[in-house]
Design an enzyme around this catalytic site. Structure first.
Site, PDB file in Angstrom:
ATOM      1  N   ASP A   1       1.479  -3.887   4.548  1.00  0.00           N
ATOM      2  CA  ASP A   1       0.138  -3.395   4.213  1.00  0.00           C
ATOM      3  C   ASP A   1      -0.827  -4.567   4.329  1.00  0.00           C
ATOM      4  O   ASP A   1      -0.501  -5.569   4.963  1.00  0.00           O
ATOM      5  CB  ASP A   1       0.134  -2.753   2.821  1.00  0.00           C
ATOM      6  CG  ASP A   1      -0.877  -1.625   2.684  1.00  0.00           C
ATOM      7  OD1 ASP A   1      -2.003  -1.780   3.195  1.00  0.00           O
ATOM      8  OD2 ASP A   1      -0.566  -0.592   2.067  1.00  0.00           O
ATOM      9  N   ASP A   2      -1.996  -4.472   3.707  1.00  0.00           N
ATOM     10  CA  ASP A   2      -2.993  -5.529   3.825  1.00  0.00           C
ATOM     11  C   ASP A   2      -2.452  -6.846   3.274  1.00  0.00           C
ATOM     12  O   ASP A   2      -1.838  -6.878   2.204  1.00  0.00           O
ATOM     13  CB  ASP A   2      -4.261  -5.143   3.066  1.00  0.00           C
ATOM     14  CG  ASP A   2      -4.880  -3.852   3.586  1.00  0.00           C
ATOM     15  OD1 ASP A   2      -4.882  -3.640   4.812  1.00  0.00           O
ATOM     16  OD2 ASP A   2      -5.362  -3.053   2.755  1.00  0.00           O
TER      17      ASP A   2
END
Length: 482
Positions: free
Chosen positions: A260-261
């Site tokens: 993810d980020d």
């Protein structure tokens, strides 16, 4: 039985010494001096007067025995030394299986380079916590949430560090439950610090978190540095570092591989974030590298309903990552993302260089305010080089609520061998550009300008760490007086 009696005898002795007022002597100082083989030096907000090793409290580093009670006993005892110079708990070489445990103030948790803290697979070892008030529900499920592996709340002067020791969340168990939709509470994070100030998280390797890795929330004066964070690129929601409703934060010299980020800047979700009203502001990010094929190097949002302001990112590298700095918001979020400054980014193999999204529409419940429109303004990018890029930019504001004051200057984007024909997809945005290749969309007309970056320094940038040290015995089993 014999081990248990010895452990309780040691615990009773330590408690008795504390109660008698011998606070001037640490656990280490009460041992006979042996043959030291190593002295470990490390940077920290503050050095501690007192020291102990996890094995002093019954810790067993075999990778099988639960050490949850050993961590809790150690921290409970050492917390009594907060007013007398603070205390430091050393996690020595070994594999230390544990469930969640809570830190205390004026305290350092030091993870030796040959130590691995392992997250337990037994859910009973993870207490449940109430939902975060700025979110209104759990992220994975409407109910509560599991406590993080290392947790702290209402702390002052808390340090989690090491000489590159490892914290392994053994997240595969949790990822499987998430993908099978079997969760009734939100997965634990590796490290979460709430309502705290003067926090340091540094010089560690974090792997396989059940969900987010590092989550400072409702906190101030936070330093995060020299972290290596690793998770499979298909693991769900394994964000690297998520400063959330935090003020005066410094993130630097770290490397993240994530599903993810790599960094996600947050401040609450829809009406709950609006009501809680605690922005993330005065954040500096520098000398940071990200690999995340499906997510952003730095995301602003999507939960940004308390506001995000004054973010300064520089000397950032992205490799095989979906986007550079991505703004994620939606109708119903309200608040603002403003005064964002980014310079000196180098990117290789990217889907997007620039991406802003006004339609990131997930909501905690139907009670959000559809008239709560976010303000996105003062977004500045300069001195960016990118290679092997599919799309230069996707900039999507909100109809009747455009993103304004966007500035992009001195950018050179080299495209992949099969780039998309429409390189700049722009709607409902306003701004300027200068010396940008390929040519931007007509909503960012050319202007002789060098996009700004603040010349002042944030207070957190001037916080200097002290050099602290500890000596270990020849078998690394206990501390030596020096």
């Amino acid at each position: 039985m014999e081990f248990s009696r010895k452990f309780h005898a040691i615990e009773a002795l330590i408690s008795a010494i504390f109660l008698l007022g011998f606070l001037g002597s640490s656990v280490a100082e009460r041992r006979a001096v042996s043959h030291a083989t190593s002295t470990i030096s490390f940077p920290a907000l503050n050095c501690r007067k007192h020291n102990a090793v996890l094995t002093d409290f019954g810790g067993v580093g075999d990778g099988k025995t639960s050490n949850t009670q050993a961590f809790k006993a150690a921290i409970a005892n050492l917390s009594q030394l907060a007013a007398d110079g603070g205390a430091q708990l050393i996690v020595p070489p070994g594999k230390w299986l544990t469930g969640s445990f809570n830190l205390t103030s004026h305290f350092t948790l030091f993870v030796h380079k040959d130590a691995v803290i392992l997250g337990a697979q037994d859910e009973s070892e993870w207490p449940l916590l109430p939902i975060l008030p700025s979110y209104g529900r759990g992220r994975d499920a409407p109910g509560g949430r599991f406590s993080s592996l290392i947790f702290g709340t209402n702390l002052t002067d808390a340090v989690i560090t090491g000489n590159n020791g490892t914290i392994d969340g053994q997240g595969a168990y949790w990822w499987k439950k998430f993908k099978e939709n079997k969760l009734t509470e939100t997965r634990p994070y590796l490290i979460e610090i709430m309502y705290s100030n003067q926090v340091q998280i540094s010089n560690l390797t974090l792997v396989n978190s059940p969900s987010w890795n590092v989550h400072p929330v409702y906190s101030s004066d936070v330093i995060i540095q020299h972290l290596t964070i690793l998770a499979p690129v298909d693991s769900p929601n394994t964000d690297g570092i998520d400063p959330d409703s935090c003020t005066n934060t410094r993130i630097e010299d770290s490397f993240v591989v994530s599903g993810d980020d790599c960094i996600a800047v947050k401040s609450g979700w829809d009406q709950y974030g609006t009501k809680f009203n605690m922005p993330t502001k005065h954040l500096v990010i520098r000398r940071f590298t990200c690999i995340s094929p499906d997510s952003a190097t730095i995301a602003l949002g999507s939960e940004m309903s308390g506001g995000i302001q004054d973010v300064r990112a520089e000397d950032i590298a992205a490799i095989n990552t979906q986007s550079g700095v991505r703004i994620k918001t939606a109708v119903g979020r309200g608040a603002y993302v403003k005064d964002i400054y980014v310079r000196r980014m180098k990117m290789t193999t990217m889907k997007y260089v620039f991406w802003m999204t006004g339609s990131y529409g997930s909501h905690p419940d139907p009670g959000f305010d559809p008239s709560a429109l976010p303000i996105i303004k003062g977004i500045n990018y300069k001195d960016i080089v990118a290679d092997n890029v599919t799309y230069s930019a996707r900039l999507e504001g909100i109809e009747k609520d455009p993103f304004t004051d966007i500035c992009i200057s001195n950018v050179n984007i080299k495209l992949t061998t099969k780039p998309k024909e429409l390189q700049w997809n722009c709607t409902d945005v306003q701004g300027v550009s200068n010396r940008v290749i390929p040519d931007p969309c007509n909503l960012l007309p050319e202007k002789e300008i060098d996009c700004p970056f603040p010349e002042d320094r944030l207070p957190i940038e001037d916080v200097k760490l002290k050099t602290c040290s500890v000596s270990l015995s020849s078998d690394n089993s206990y501390l030596l007086y020096s």
